[in-house]
Motif scaffolding. Structure first.
Motif, PDB file in Angstrom:
ATOM      1  N   MET A  44       0.843  -1.214   0.000  1.00 17.93           N
ATOM      2  CA  MET A  44       0.000   0.000   0.000  1.00 17.93           C
ATOM      3  C   MET A  44       0.872   1.257   0.000  1.00 17.93           C
ATOM      4  SD  MET A  44      -2.951  -0.970   2.704  1.00 17.93           S
ATOM      5  CE  MET A  44      -4.198  -2.181   2.329  1.00 17.93           C
ATOM      6  N   TYR A  45       1.897   1.275   0.879  1.00 17.77           N
ATOM      7  CA  TYR A  45       2.804   2.435   0.895  1.00 17.77           C
ATOM      8  C   TYR A  45       3.533   2.552  -0.448  1.00 17.77           C
ATOM      9  CZ  TYR A  45       2.010   3.087   5.860  1.00 17.77           C
ATOM     10  OH  TYR A  45       1.419   3.334   7.072  1.00 17.77           O
ATOM     11  N   ARG A  46       3.863   1.415  -1.024  1.00 18.36           N
ATOM     12  CA  ARG A  46       4.569   1.423  -2.312  1.00 18.36           C
ATOM     13  C   ARG A  46       3.666   1.968  -3.426  1.00 18.36           C
ATOM     14  NH1 ARG A  46       9.224  -1.662  -2.853  1.00 18.36           N
ATOM     15  NH2 ARG A  46       9.978  -2.474  -0.869  1.00 18.36           N
ATOM     16  N   ILE A  94       5.549  -1.689  -8.184  1.00 18.32           N
ATOM     17  CA  ILE A  94       5.794  -1.225  -6.803  1.00 18.32           C
ATOM     18  C   ILE A  94       7.156  -1.638  -6.238  1.00 18.32           C
ATOM     19  CG2 ILE A  94       3.328  -1.059  -6.232  1.00 18.32           C
ATOM     20  CD1 ILE A  94       3.556  -3.698  -4.717  1.00 18.32           C
ATOM     21  N   ARG A  95       7.908  -2.475  -6.955  1.00 17.80           N
ATOM     22  CA  ARG A  95       9.186  -2.947  -6.371  1.00 17.80           C
ATOM     23  C   ARG A  95      10.411  -2.513  -7.177  1.00 17.80           C
ATOM     24  NH1 ARG A  95       7.151  -5.600  -2.162  1.00 17.80           N
ATOM     25  NH2 ARG A  95       5.069  -6.411  -2.577  1.00 17.80           N
ATOM     26  N   THR A  96      10.357  -1.344  -7.773  1.00 18.59           N
ATOM     27  CA  THR A  96      11.501  -0.846  -8.547  1.00 18.59           C
ATOM     28  C   THR A  96      12.492  -0.149  -7.610  1.00 18.59           C
ATOM     29  OG1 THR A  96      10.459   1.305  -8.866  1.00 18.59           O
ATOM     30  CG2 THR A  96       9.977  -0.381 -10.526  1.00 18.59           C
ATOM     31  N   ALA A 132      -1.357 -10.230   8.710  1.00 17.86           N
ATOM     32  CA  ALA A 132      -0.990  -8.867   8.326  1.00 17.86           C
ATOM     33  C   ALA A 132       0.504  -8.663   8.535  1.00 17.86           C
ATOM     34  CB  ALA A 132      -1.774  -7.861   9.169  1.00 17.86           C
ATOM     35  N   GLU A 133       1.136  -8.104   7.501  1.00 17.01           N
ATOM     36  CA  GLU A 133       2.590  -7.975   7.506  1.00 17.01           C
ATOM     37  C   GLU A 133       3.010  -6.529   7.293  1.00 17.01           C
ATOM     38  OE1 GLU A 133       5.887  -7.558   4.770  1.00 17.01           O
ATOM     39  OE2 GLU A 133       4.504  -8.972   3.809  1.00 17.01           O
ATOM     40  N   GLY A 134       3.977  -6.034   8.084  1.00 15.01           N
ATOM     41  CA  GLY A 134       4.444  -4.660   7.877  1.00 15.01           C
ATOM     42  C   GLY A 134       5.492  -4.252   8.886  1.00 15.01           C
ATOM     43  N   ARG A 135       5.359  -3.010   9.375  1.00 16.51           N
ATOM     44  CA  ARG A 135       6.315  -2.491  10.358  1.00 16.51           C
ATOM     45  C   ARG A 135       5.631  -2.136  11.671  1.00 16.51           C
ATOM     46  NH1 ARG A 135       8.352  -3.443   6.142  1.00 16.51           N
ATOM     47  NH2 ARG A 135      10.380  -2.807   5.314  1.00 16.51           N
ATOM     48  N   GLN A 188      15.705   4.516   8.512  1.00 14.68           N
ATOM     49  CA  GLN A 188      14.523   5.393   8.415  1.00 14.68           C
ATOM     50  C   GLN A 188      13.304   4.760   9.086  1.00 14.68           C
ATOM     51  OE1 GLN A 188      13.810   7.559   4.712  1.00 14.68           O
ATOM     52  NE2 GLN A 188      15.713   6.713   3.985  1.00 14.68           N
ATOM     53  N   ASP A 189      13.109   3.448   8.897  1.00 13.89           N
ATOM     54  CA  ASP A 189      11.904   2.807   9.442  1.00 13.89           C
ATOM     55  C   ASP A 189      11.962   2.710  10.972  1.00 13.89           C
ATOM     56  OD1 ASP A 189      11.105   2.534   6.829  1.00 13.89           O
ATOM     57  OD2 ASP A 189      11.594   0.398   6.682  1.00 13.89           O
ATOM     58  N   ALA A 190      13.164   2.458  11.511  1.00 10.89           N
ATOM     59  CA  ALA A 190      13.270   2.292  12.971  1.00 10.89           C
ATOM     60  C   ALA A 190      13.490   3.628  13.671  1.00 10.89           C
ATOM     61  CB  ALA A 190      14.408   1.323  13.300  1.00 10.89           C
TER      62      ALA A 190
HETATM   63  O1   DC Z   1       7.661  -4.309   3.501  1.00  6.83           O
HETATM   64  P1   DC Z   1       8.104  -3.401   2.351  1.00  6.83           P
HETATM   65  O2   DC Z   1       9.577  -3.425   2.099  1.00  6.83           O
HETATM   66  O3   DC Z   1       7.314  -3.626   1.108  1.00  6.83           O
HETATM   67  O4   DC Z   1       7.751  -1.914   2.853  1.00  6.83           O
HETATM   68  C1   DC Z   1       8.044  -0.794   2.073  1.00  6.83           C
HETATM   69  C2   DC Z   1       8.250   0.417   2.957  1.00  6.83           C
HETATM   70  O5   DC Z   1       6.980   0.810   3.508  1.00  6.83           O
HETATM   71  C3   DC Z   1       9.213   0.222   4.120  1.00  6.83           C
HETATM   72  O6   DC Z   1      10.437   0.868   3.900  1.00  6.83           O
HETATM   73  C4   DC Z   1       8.528   0.873   5.289  1.00  6.83           C
HETATM   74  C5   DC Z   1       7.132   1.163   4.859  1.00  6.83           C
HETATM   75  N1   DC Z   1       6.127   0.461   5.647  1.00  6.83           N
HETATM   76  C6   DC Z   1       5.705   1.069   6.801  1.00  6.83           C
HETATM   77  O7   DC Z   1       6.217   2.112   7.175  1.00  6.83           O
HETATM   78  N2   DC Z   1       4.713   0.498   7.519  1.00  6.83           N
HETATM   79  C7   DC Z   1       4.155  -0.658   7.143  1.00  6.83           C
HETATM   80  N3   DC Z   1       3.173  -1.190   7.874  1.00  6.83           N
HETATM   81  C8   DC Z   1       4.623  -1.312   5.962  1.00  6.83           C
HETATM   82  C9   DC Z   1       5.620  -0.730   5.238  1.00  6.83           C
END
Ligand code: DC
Length: 258
Positions: A44-46, A94-96, A132-135, A188-190
């Motif tokens: 979705m973010y992508r 979305i994965r470029t 559900a998968e993400g951050r 950036q994510d953490a």
């Molecule tokens: O899991 P991914 O690599 O496709 O995620 C792409 C980016 O989206 C990743 O750098 C961080 C962000 N992301 C996020 O902030 N929160 C989420 N729930 C999923 C992804």
């Protein structure tokens, strides 16, 4: 007339972790085994990032990105993982490397995250159950998930896995560039203020050796905690799947589909 009962909360298995930790493979395999829908929130973010790049909205234009997130019609199909924006399918785009480079900056904007959280919670509510998968699945989007697993692996192993995966499609992939891209997205994510990548509160480590025992069918290694940190560095994908599947089955309420 009696009030209609509130809809039951969806049953969610929440998987979080950094790039290359094995969480995406685990999430897909788990969803397939359980026959549950699968929510790839990174997609979705992508998709939003693709549209921002197409329309010239820069990664540093927080207000523009927030407006874009609110205006677009974002559709995600939990059965196939395909995504559409305003009726146009973007799954193949979305994965470029361009999206990889920009997506973390798009994802750090608070108003963007609020819109995405709404999409994700509606998706799960409609499906009734979801892997559900993400951050931020266990920390922000589904704090009441039946099971939360923070999937991790050493930075070297994560780079190795990502390089192997990318080289299966393009043998010329440069390992140093992959390492740099993973390192910068980790940071950036953490390190961001909004929903930073981290284990859910109260998470306890699940030692890989115990997960391996469970994968071999020994229930003695099943932890009681419902929020875990699993380091997959020394585990094969099949071991991770077997261990987490046993865990999910033990964590679900008796009547739940398993
Ligand atoms: O899991 P991914 O690599 O496709 O995620 C792409 C980016 O989206 C990743 O750098 C961080 C962000 N992301 C996020 O902030 N929160 C989420 N729930 C999923 C992804």
């Amino acid at each position: 007339m009696p009030p209609s009962p509130a809809p039951a909360a969806p049953l969610v298995v929440a998987l979080d972790g950094p790039a290359g930790s094995g969480k995406s493979t685990l999430a897909r395999d788990l969803a397939r085994e359980l026959r549950w829908p699968f929510l790839d929130t990174g997609a979705m973010y992508r998709a939003l990032t693709v549209v921002a790049l197409d329309r010239g909205v820069g990664a540093d234009d927080a207000a523009g990105l927030a407006r874009l997130a609110q205006r677009i019609d974002l559709r995600y199909d939990p059965a196939t993982g395909r995504v559409w924006v305003d009726g146009v399918e973007l799954t193949g785009r979305i994965r470029t490397p361009e999206v990889n480079a920009a997506v973390s900056r798009v994802a750090e904007i608070r108003a963007v995250r609020a819109v995405m959280r709404g999409h994700q919670q509606r998706c799960a509510a409609q499906a009734g159950r979801m892997v559900a998968e993400g951050r931020d699945m266990g920390t922000a989007v589904f704090p009441d998930a039946a099971l939360k697993v923070y999937v991790d692996a050493s930075p070297e192993e994560r780079v190795r896995r990502r390089v192997e995966e990318m080289r299966s499609k393009d043998p010329s992939v440069d390992a140093a560039a992959v390492a740099e891209s993973i390192e910068s997205r980790d940071e950036q994510d953490a390190g961001r203020e909004e929903d930073p990548l981290r284990p859910a509160p109260g998470s306890v480590p699940w030692p890989p050796a115990d997960a391996q025992r469970v994968a071999r069918g020994d229930p003695g290694g099943l932890p009681a905690a419902r929020a875990l940190i699993l380091d997959t560095t020394t585990l094969a994908p099949g071991e991770v799947l077997a261990a987490v599947l046993a865990l999910v089955r033990s964590a679900l309420p008796p009547a739940a589909p398993r």
